[in-house]
Design a protein around this motif. Structure first.
Motif, PDB file in Angstrom:
ATOM      1  N   UNK A 208      84.779  53.588  47.665  1.00  0.00           N
ATOM      2  CA  UNK A 208      85.852  52.604  47.691  1.00  0.00           C
ATOM      3  C   UNK A 208      85.737  51.753  48.937  1.00  0.00           C
ATOM      4  N   UNK A 209      86.312  50.596  48.852  1.00  0.00           N
ATOM      5  CA  UNK A 209      86.263  49.702  49.997  1.00  0.00           C
ATOM      6  C   UNK A 209      87.579  49.730  50.746  1.00  0.00           C
ATOM      7  N   UNK A 210      87.467  49.673  52.045  1.00  0.00           N
ATOM      8  CA  UNK A 210      88.634  49.566  52.899  1.00  0.00           C
ATOM      9  C   UNK A 210      89.004  48.083  52.925  1.00  0.00           C
ATOM     10  N   UNK A 211      90.179  47.754  52.465  1.00  0.00           N
ATOM     11  CA  UNK A 211      90.496  46.330  52.350  1.00  0.00           C
ATOM     12  C   UNK A 211      90.764  45.681  53.705  1.00  0.00           C
TER      13      UNK A 211
ATOM     14  N   UNK B   2      85.300  42.994  53.803  1.00  0.00           N
ATOM     15  CA  UNK B   2      86.417  42.912  52.871  1.00  0.00           C
ATOM     16  C   UNK B   2      87.715  42.482  53.520  1.00  0.00           C
ATOM     17  N   UNK B   3      87.603  41.585  54.483  1.00  0.00           N
ATOM     18  CA  UNK B   3      88.838  41.050  55.025  1.00  0.00           C
ATOM     19  C   UNK B   3      89.349  39.988  54.037  1.00  0.00           C
ATOM     20  N   UNK B   4      90.536  39.465  54.301  1.00  0.00           N
ATOM     21  CA  UNK B   4      91.187  38.596  53.311  1.00  0.00           C
ATOM     22  C   UNK B   4      90.320  37.404  52.895  1.00  0.00           C
ATOM     23  N   UNK B   5      89.718  36.645  53.828  1.00  0.00           N
ATOM     24  CA  UNK B   5      88.918  35.492  53.377  1.00  0.00           C
ATOM     25  C   UNK B   5      87.720  35.908  52.520  1.00  0.00           C
ATOM     26  N   UNK B   6      87.067  37.037  52.906  1.00  0.00           N
ATOM     27  CA  UNK B   6      85.914  37.468  52.119  1.00  0.00           C
ATOM     28  C   UNK B   6      86.337  37.982  50.741  1.00  0.00           C
ATOM     29  N   UNK B   7      87.496  38.638  50.684  1.00  0.00           N
ATOM     30  CA  UNK B   7      88.006  39.102  49.384  1.00  0.00           C
ATOM     31  C   UNK B   7      88.268  37.906  48.474  1.00  0.00           C
TER      32      UNK B   7
ATOM     33  N   UNK C  55      86.805  34.695  43.788  1.00  0.00           N
ATOM     34  CA  UNK C  55      86.484  33.387  43.214  1.00  0.00           C
ATOM     35  C   UNK C  55      85.093  33.414  42.578  1.00  0.00           C
ATOM     36  N   UNK C  56      84.138  34.022  43.304  1.00  0.00           N
ATOM     37  CA  UNK C  56      82.764  34.074  42.785  1.00  0.00           C
ATOM     38  C   UNK C  56      82.704  34.854  41.474  1.00  0.00           C
ATOM     39  N   UNK C  57      83.536  35.892  41.339  1.00  0.00           N
ATOM     40  CA  UNK C  57      83.468  36.734  40.137  1.00  0.00           C
ATOM     41  C   UNK C  57      84.561  36.444  39.133  1.00  0.00           C
TER      42      UNK C  57
ATOM     43  N   UNK D 263      75.910  36.455  52.605  1.00  0.00           N
ATOM     44  CA  UNK D 263      76.744  36.007  53.739  1.00  0.00           C
ATOM     45  C   UNK D 263      77.998  36.879  53.888  1.00  0.00           C
ATOM     46  N   UNK D 264      78.320  37.689  52.861  1.00  0.00           N
ATOM     47  CA  UNK D 264      79.489  38.563  52.966  1.00  0.00           C
ATOM     48  C   UNK D 264      79.149  39.908  53.593  1.00  0.00           C
ATOM     49  N   UNK D 265      77.861  40.107  53.878  1.00  0.00           N
ATOM     50  CA  UNK D 265      77.452  41.370  54.480  1.00  0.00           C
ATOM     51  C   UNK D 265      77.753  41.369  55.965  1.00  0.00           C
ATOM     52  N   UNK D 266      77.955  42.570  56.495  1.00  0.00           N
ATOM     53  CA  UNK D 266      78.107  42.684  57.937  1.00  0.00           C
ATOM     54  C   UNK D 266      76.839  42.161  58.592  1.00  0.00           C
ATOM     55  N   UNK D 267      77.002  41.442  59.707  1.00  0.00           N
ATOM     56  CA  UNK D 267      75.890  40.720  60.300  1.00  0.00           C
ATOM     57  C   UNK D 267      74.652  41.609  60.532  1.00  0.00           C
TER      58      UNK D 267
END
Ligand SMILES: Cc1cc2nc3c(=O)[nH]c(=O)nc-3n(C[C@H](O)[C@H](O)[C@H](O)COP(=O)(O)OP(=O)(O)OC[C@H]3O[C@@H](n4cnc5c(N)ncnc54)[C@H](O)[C@@H]3O)c2cc1C
Ligand code: SF4
Ligand code: SF4
Ligand code: SF4
Length: 370
Positions: free
Chosen positions: A152-155, A226-231, A236-238, A273-277
């Motif tokens: 699971x992802x930590x939101x 998985x912060x708000x902008x990335x969520x 949107x992408x999916x 680009x959504x991956x941790x750096x």
């Protein structure tokens, strides 16, 4: 002697820290706890004056190649994806385990078998604390192991929230007190970077690695933010709403399972680009230094693919087979092992090539493993 000061300059400031927590775990377990995990999940000085300049934190960091050759040699690592003893597809026999699992529940089934047969006293896993939130946790009962199945992802911090503090919090806050109670045979479930840090500690022969009896590695194409902008970007992408999401899985695509039973498949590479750096520079896809590596890749829905890499891992798997673990019928496809291996090797080669490209862009030398 290079110390945490040098990790700050060489790894953390350039954005290469995997947030595996290895440095903090080690300093806390062996020394006086000069380090801590900061609110952003990255290690930092807690009390610089407690640093005895031993250099151990620097040596175990997966971004530092000081112990790499020795560690690879010790674990009989060979190119291109490390040691491979056996490959296959399996799942948990217990449908209840499968129902909560990420893929086939193989990891949980193996942990349960090792626990019931007295080979481990506990397992460092990720416990669910909310709808998508998890925290590192030392499970010491079969019930706790079962409850920790799944992915699971930590939101608030995303998967990074698990990975970031995973080893540090688990080994320092959960493992250390229990080690004092004599718990010395623990299985660690982790991403490849976490396994790498742990294996380097083993090479040095230092705690807390002494208490780890098995390293179970998860294939990993990256920790997604998985912060708000990335969520919002993901939704949107999916074309989905987070209210409808029941499960997320990463295989050859980023899969979002919805309440109505449908699954949205998003291209992993488009989501880069959504991956941790730091994940952009990570070369290990298949947990090359684990005792057994696990993933959904190469397996049909509801099954887990596995690679045993050490005699200990292979023996544990074989002992569990036919008890808590069901192997997929090989007679239906005698080439199944070759196919899984080929698929994993392809994904591993892609990840390695991309990481090296990113490293060159950064002007960093590419380390070719031996
Ligand atoms: C960040 C991440 C990226 C991944 N990327 C891929 C991928 O690209 N391709 C692929 O095939 N598989 C990937 N996996 C592995 C996959 O999601 C499954 O964990 C694996 O297939 C095992 O499935 P299972 O049903 O047998 O495990 P389960 O029986 O469900 O057990 C999973 C175990 O992993 C633990 N766990 C869950 N999340 C974490 C975490 N963040 N850190 C440490 N332990 C955790 C759980 O507590 C549990 O003990 C990834 C896993 C993670 C955590
Ligand atoms: S005491 Fe050793 S392990 Fe701790 S920060 Fe200093 S150099 Fe690193
Ligand atoms: S990669 Fe791991 S060991 Fe290295 S600095 Fe980051 S948390 Fe510490
Ligand atoms: S890609 Fe996976 S293994 Fe690599 S640094 Fe990121 S979380 Fe760790």
């Amino acid at each position: 002697m290079k110390t945490f000061f040098h990790l700050l300059q060489e790894v953390i400031k350039p954005g290469l820290c995997h947030r595996c927590g290895g440095c903090v775990s080690l300093c806390t377990a062996v020394n006086y706890g000069a380090l801590e995990i900061g609110p952003d999940g990255r290690p930092r000085y807690k009390d610089v004056e407690k640093c005895i300049e031993c250099g151990l934190c620097h040596a175990v960091c997966p971004e530092i190649d000081e112990l790499e050759t020795e560690t690879h040699h010790r674990l009989h690592w060979s190119a291109p994806i490390g040691r491979v003893l056996s490959v296959g597809i399996a799942r948990a026999v217990d449908p209840e385990v499968r129902r909560h699992a990420t893929d086939g529940g193989l990891v949980t089934a193996l942990l349960l078998h090792l626990f019931h047969t007295g080979h481990i006293d506990g397992a460092i896993v990720a416990r669910r604390t909310g709808r998508f939130e998890r925290e590192p946790f030392l499970a010491t009962t079969p019930e706790e192991i079962k409850e920790s199945a799944g992915f699971f992802f930590d939101t608030s911090h995303g998967v990074a929230g698990l990975g970031e503090a995973y080893m540090a919090r688990a080994s320092v806050e959960a493992l250390s007190p229990l080690m004092n109670k004599g718990l010395r045979r623990v299985a660690l479930v982790g991403t490849p970077c976490q396994i790498q840090a742990l294996r380097r500690m083993e090479t040095l022969g230092v705690m807390p690695s002494e208490s780890i009896a098995f390293c179970f590695g998860l294939y990993c194409s990256g920790n997604f933010l998985f912060d708000a902008p990335h969520r919002a970007q993901l939704a949107e992408a999916g074309s989905f709403s987070w209210d409808d999401v029941v499960k997320i899985n990463v295989k050859d695509s980023f899969q979002v399972h919805l309440k109505d039973g449908s699954v949205r498949h998003l291209d992993i590479h488009v989501l880069d680009r959504l991956k941790r750096h730091a994940c952009r520079y990570c070369e290990d896809y298949s947990a090359e230094l684990a005792d057994i590596s696990f993933g959904g890749l190469g397996a049909p829905e509801g099954w887990t693919s596995y690679i045993t890499r050490t005699p200990k891992g292979r023996a544990a798997y074989l002992d569990a087979r036919g008890r808590t673990v069901e192997e997929m019928d090989r007679s239906k496809d005698p080439a199944v092992s070759d196919k899984v291996l080929e698929t994993v090797m392809k994904a591993a080669a892609q990840k390695r090539a991309a990481a090296r490209d990113h490293r060159r862009e950064l002007g960093k030398p590419v380390i070719v493993a031996m």
